[in-house]
Design a protein around this motif. Sequence first.
Motif, mmCIF file in Angstrom:
data_model
loop_
_atom_site.group_PDB
_atom_site.id
_atom_site.type_symbol
_atom_site.label_atom_id
_atom_site.label_comp_id
_atom_site.label_asym_id
_atom_site.label_seq_id
_atom_site.Cartn_x
_atom_site.Cartn_y
_atom_site.Cartn_z
ATOM 1 N N ASP A 64 6.350 23.618 -2.519
ATOM 2 C CA ASP A 64 6.338 22.177 -2.259
ATOM 3 C C ASP A 64 6.076 21.818 -0.799
ATOM 4 O OD1 ASP A 64 8.687 23.163 -1.258
ATOM 5 O OD2 ASP A 64 10.029 21.875 -2.399
ATOM 6 N N HIS A 65 6.297 22.765 0.113
ATOM 7 C CA HIS A 65 6.180 22.439 1.538
ATOM 8 C C HIS A 65 4.754 22.618 2.057
ATOM 9 C CE1 HIS A 65 10.513 22.337 1.603
ATOM 10 N NE2 HIS A 65 10.544 22.126 2.896
ATOM 11 N N ASN A 66 4.232 23.847 1.914
ATOM 12 C CA ASN A 66 2.916 24.160 2.486
ATOM 13 C C ASN A 66 1.859 24.036 1.404
ATOM 14 O OD1 ASN A 66 4.267 24.845 4.800
ATOM 15 N ND2 ASN A 66 4.287 27.021 4.356
ATOM 16 N N GLY A 98 6.575 19.512 -7.971
ATOM 17 C CA GLY A 98 7.550 18.641 -7.327
ATOM 18 C C GLY A 98 8.328 19.297 -6.216
ATOM 19 N N ILE A 99 9.098 18.460 -5.539
ATOM 20 C CA ILE A 99 9.912 18.907 -4.399
ATOM 21 C C ILE A 99 11.153 19.610 -4.951
ATOM 22 C CG2 ILE A 99 11.129 18.171 -2.326
ATOM 23 C CD1 ILE A 99 9.318 15.682 -2.273
ATOM 24 N N CYS A 100 11.472 20.760 -4.366
ATOM 25 C CA CYS A 100 12.525 21.620 -4.927
ATOM 26 C C CYS A 100 13.795 20.851 -5.291
ATOM 27 C CB CYS A 100 12.839 22.766 -3.973
ATOM 28 S SG CYS A 100 13.275 22.288 -2.293
ATOM 29 N N HIS A 101 14.291 20.011 -4.404
ATOM 30 C CA HIS A 101 15.598 19.376 -4.671
ATOM 31 C C HIS A 101 15.528 18.384 -5.820
ATOM 32 C CE1 HIS A 101 16.524 21.454 -1.106
ATOM 33 N NE2 HIS A 101 15.743 20.700 -0.365
ATOM 34 N N GLN A 102 14.431 17.638 -5.886
ATOM 35 C CA GLN A 102 14.285 16.654 -6.963
ATOM 36 C C GLN A 102 14.129 17.380 -8.307
ATOM 37 O OE1 GLN A 102 14.589 13.390 -6.984
ATOM 38 N NE2 GLN A 102 13.860 13.023 -9.059
ATOM 39 N N ALA A 118 17.630 28.059 0.108
ATOM 40 C CA ALA A 118 17.070 28.298 1.439
ATOM 41 C C ALA A 118 16.411 27.014 1.919
ATOM 42 C CB ALA A 118 16.075 29.453 1.395
ATOM 43 N N ASP A 119 17.191 25.981 2.010
ATOM 44 C CA ASP A 119 16.728 24.686 2.509
ATOM 45 C C ASP A 119 17.970 23.834 2.753
ATOM 46 O OD1 ASP A 119 13.918 22.907 2.431
ATOM 47 O OD2 ASP A 119 15.780 21.762 2.320
ATOM 48 N N SER A 120 17.994 23.163 3.883
ATOM 49 C CA SER A 120 19.228 22.455 4.270
ATOM 50 C C SER A 120 19.580 21.298 3.329
ATOM 51 C CB SER A 120 19.101 21.934 5.696
ATOM 52 O OG SER A 120 18.093 20.956 5.755
ATOM 53 N N HIS A 121 18.600 20.784 2.573
ATOM 54 C CA HIS A 121 18.914 19.656 1.677
ATOM 55 C C HIS A 121 19.317 20.090 0.268
ATOM 56 C CE1 HIS A 121 16.822 17.454 4.932
ATOM 57 N NE2 HIS A 121 17.904 16.726 4.761
ATOM 58 N N THR A 122 19.643 21.358 0.117
ATOM 59 C CA THR A 122 20.139 21.869 -1.167
ATOM 60 C C THR A 122 21.331 21.064 -1.699
ATOM 61 O OG1 THR A 122 19.304 24.039 -0.565
ATOM 62 C CG2 THR A 122 20.953 23.984 -2.316
ATOM 63 N N SER A 296 9.774 11.746 -0.328
ATOM 64 C CA SER A 296 10.496 12.931 0.171
ATOM 65 C C SER A 296 11.585 13.292 -0.813
ATOM 66 C CB SER A 296 11.068 12.746 1.579
ATOM 67 O OG SER A 296 12.365 12.171 1.546
ATOM 68 N N CYS A 297 12.462 14.233 -0.457
ATOM 69 C CA CYS A 297 13.501 14.605 -1.421
ATOM 70 C C CYS A 297 14.636 13.591 -1.448
ATOM 71 C CB CYS A 297 14.012 16.021 -1.163
ATOM 72 S SG CYS A 297 14.661 16.281 0.483
ATOM 73 N N THR A 298 14.586 12.580 -0.592
ATOM 74 C CA THR A 298 15.455 11.407 -0.770
ATOM 75 C C THR A 298 14.558 10.276 -1.236
ATOM 76 O OG1 THR A 298 15.139 11.070 1.576
ATOM 77 C CG2 THR A 298 17.342 11.606 0.883
ATOM 78 N N VAL A 356 4.990 16.460 -3.284
ATOM 79 C CA VAL A 356 5.270 17.553 -2.341
ATOM 80 C C VAL A 356 5.976 16.953 -1.118
ATOM 81 C CG1 VAL A 356 3.269 18.945 -3.011
ATOM 82 C CG2 VAL A 356 3.007 17.214 -1.229
ATOM 83 N N CYS A 357 6.371 17.820 -0.186
ATOM 84 C CA CYS A 357 7.033 17.334 1.033
ATOM 85 C C CYS A 357 6.067 16.532 1.903
ATOM 86 C CB CYS A 357 7.569 18.510 1.834
ATOM 87 S SG CYS A 357 8.786 19.484 0.922
ATOM 88 N N GLY A 358 4.829 17.007 2.023
ATOM 89 C CA GLY A 358 3.755 16.275 2.694
ATOM 90 C C GLY A 358 4.131 15.593 3.995
ATOM 91 N N PHE A 359 4.155 14.251 3.957
ATOM 92 C CA PHE A 359 4.389 13.514 5.213
ATOM 93 C C PHE A 359 5.772 13.772 5.794
ATOM 94 C CE2 PHE A 359 5.001 10.309 1.736
ATOM 95 C CZ PHE A 359 6.372 10.085 1.876
ATOM 96 N N CYS A 360 6.732 14.156 4.954
ATOM 97 C CA CYS A 360 8.103 14.354 5.451
ATOM 98 C C CYS A 360 8.169 15.488 6.458
ATOM 99 C CB CYS A 360 9.049 14.620 4.288
ATOM 100 S SG CYS A 360 10.714 14.948 4.840
ATOM 101 N N ILE A 361 7.330 16.488 6.254
ATOM 102 C CA ILE A 361 7.385 17.656 7.138
ATOM 103 C C ILE A 361 6.214 17.645 8.135
ATOM 104 C CG2 ILE A 361 6.232 19.205 5.464
ATOM 105 C CD1 ILE A 361 9.170 20.064 7.763
ATOM 106 N N GLY A 362 5.514 16.499 8.200
ATOM 107 C CA GLY A 362 4.442 16.368 9.183
ATOM 108 C C GLY A 362 3.187 17.120 8.812
HETATM 109 FE FE1 SF4 Z 1 10.760 18.662 1.882
HETATM 110 FE FE2 SF4 Z 1 11.332 16.749 3.575
HETATM 111 FE FE3 SF4 Z 1 13.029 17.351 1.690
HETATM 112 FE FE4 SF4 Z 1 12.656 19.059 3.697
HETATM 113 S S1 SF4 Z 1 13.514 17.017 3.829
HETATM 114 S S2 SF4 Z 1 12.765 19.545 1.500
HETATM 115 S S3 SF4 Z 1 10.481 18.750 4.097
HETATM 116 S S4 SF4 Z 1 10.985 16.515 1.399
#
Ligand code: SF4
Length: 670
Positions: A64-66, A98-102, A118-122, A296-298, A356-362
């Motif tokens: 979802d990130h790259n 989709g984005i892992c957390h969603q 392996a992601d802080s928003h787990t 994003s995942c929020t 995907v994460c797209g704009f959230c991760i720049g």
């Molecule tokens: Fe992806 Fe952004 Fe959520 Fe990190 S914060 S997992 S980059 S959508």
Amino acid sequence: MAFGVAEKIISAHLAKGRLNPGEEIGLKIDQTLTQDATGTLAYLQFESLGIASVATELSVSYVDHNTIQDGSENADDHQYLQSVAARYGILFSKAGNGICHQVHLERFSAPGKSLLGADSHTPTCGGAGMLAIGAGGLDVTLALAGYPFFVECPRIVRINLHNRLQPFCSAKDVILTILGMLTTKGNTGTLLEYGGEGLVSLSVPERATIANMGAELGVTTSIFPSDQVTREFLKAQKRVQVWQEIAADPGARYARIIDLDLAKIVPMVAKPWSPDNVCPVKAIAGLAVDQVAIGSCTNSSYAELMRVAALLAARRVHPRVSLVIGPGSRQVLQMLAESGALGTFVAAGARVQEPVCGFCIGNCHAPPTEGVSLRTINRNFKGRSGTPSAAVYLVSPETAAVAALRGVVTDPREAGLEYPVIAAPKTFVADDSMILPPPRPTARRQVTIVRGPNIGKPLKLEPLADSIAGVVAIKLGDKITTDDIMPAGARLKYRSNIPKYAEYVFELIDPAFSRRCQEYQREKKAAIIVAGESYGQGSSREHAALCPRYLGVRAVLACSFERIHFANLINYGIVPLVLKAKAAYKALQAGDILELRGLKQALRRATEIAVVNKTRATTYATELQLSDRQRAVLLAGGVFNYARKTDDSPARSRYATALRAGRPTPDSEL
Ligand code: SF4
Ligand code: MIC
């Protein structure tokens, strides 16, 4: 005894230690998740453990990130991830699903289970009553192999929610309000447990938004009870069988109780450059906006985006504004398409991003130079959007949609629009065809792992030396984020190639850092980092420890550290030292020559070690705030060396027992 929700789940997963806040505990991990940016390293390390299949109940590898295919690096990574997942018994969620957390919330969340990601928003899955914790990739590798996850037993703070939200005020405004109260500093070792009669008015995706941004507070995780709302959500996801009720017992005790009146929450905004720099939207009303990004995942769930669609319906995006909408998952995207909302977005003049994460991760949709970008994402660290000079504001989807129409920041309650009430769907589209299950165990050995040119090798780290003599390679301020240490965005595609990615350490703060460290390496000098409070906020990216280690960083002296990064430093054999006196931090300067002697002895016994500043002919006291296990890991030169000793020989199996039990291993064997 009366127990809270978190205590119940922690006790049920306690593999080592006691429910005693502040002490290290080992938790049994039921589920893991990785994403492509953290996953390659985690699986490369897993491969070298020589284990046939993962030991968890369920493990999912997401892409979802790259996903921006600029060069072959990302595609190489995806192929590696797909094949390694098949080989070891891991589900593989393809790019576009989709984005892992969603996706995990929708398709795999299960109340009462533990999840290490392996992601802080787990912690997003805490919205569905899971004990969901973010960690570095190496910790997830070990959890995949069946080892407990070691973490400080948290102090539990209860947040009681009362009443209900008013129109145009949302879950995002709740968590921004909490960020204003608790800030991004000083919450490590804390777990937030939500309760109160206001809970029933919040859907699972709304709860997930609140739990998700607990990561910005720096808490270990956030958790909601599992109640009828959770049951309805899981039923609509066609997974009601995983539901169980989990409620706090009356009389459960908490370290602190905070009462929050939902009816008093107003639309909030986090101004540049920190998610806790909050104020009411009203206070910045009238600010001209260049870009609005929703997703994003929020804030990327079906109901939230349907509300956005209702606000945009039969209206047009302001000519100055570029509006981009990113649904959180293929499920959301498909349901938006079937409901006609996608057509509404297109008609209004929005751009639609794949899930995907797209704009959230720049990775894309960088705002213009000095532009103003309103985003529903969770982090507005400087430069993360891809445009260091752009100002990023964090807001709710409602505030974002209204600004996209008006071209200026507007309190959505004052835009003269009717509030669209969107009910939680009774049934979601549950099509898991983009989640590939692994082959049967007997067929897995035949799977060939695909290794394109972007797939590097895990770094081999030598055991710790008894002394460190080195140079202060950089002196940093407070709240340095892992985005500051290891930039994401366009650089993310090098995540599986450590020597290349290491060229960009501290790129946005000090582009010469990497080259300078390489010179120190040639001169056989270690590099040392000095930082202020809350060093290592934000992402779980272990590259923020691994790449500095690759460049010869051996110690970090900081006034305080954030949890995940602290653990990552130890996992990669970098000694984290807590500066006792603020005066010492002030006195230290880049270029100072430092020396630490008797490190092994200190790690075995002491809680302090002296750091000699040879340049200034002075000595500073620093604290070793480490558990016994962490000391043993550092002595071994990192957690992987420590774990590898656990393989098969008799000596090694002593390590295995020690590791599983969370005891220090005898360092004569290290
Ligand atoms: Fe992806 Fe952004 Fe959520 Fe990190 S914060 S997992 S980059 S959508
Ligand atoms: C982020 O939001 O910063 C990330 C990218 O999702 C990171 C993980 C990573 O660095 O890959 C996170 O939050 O842990």
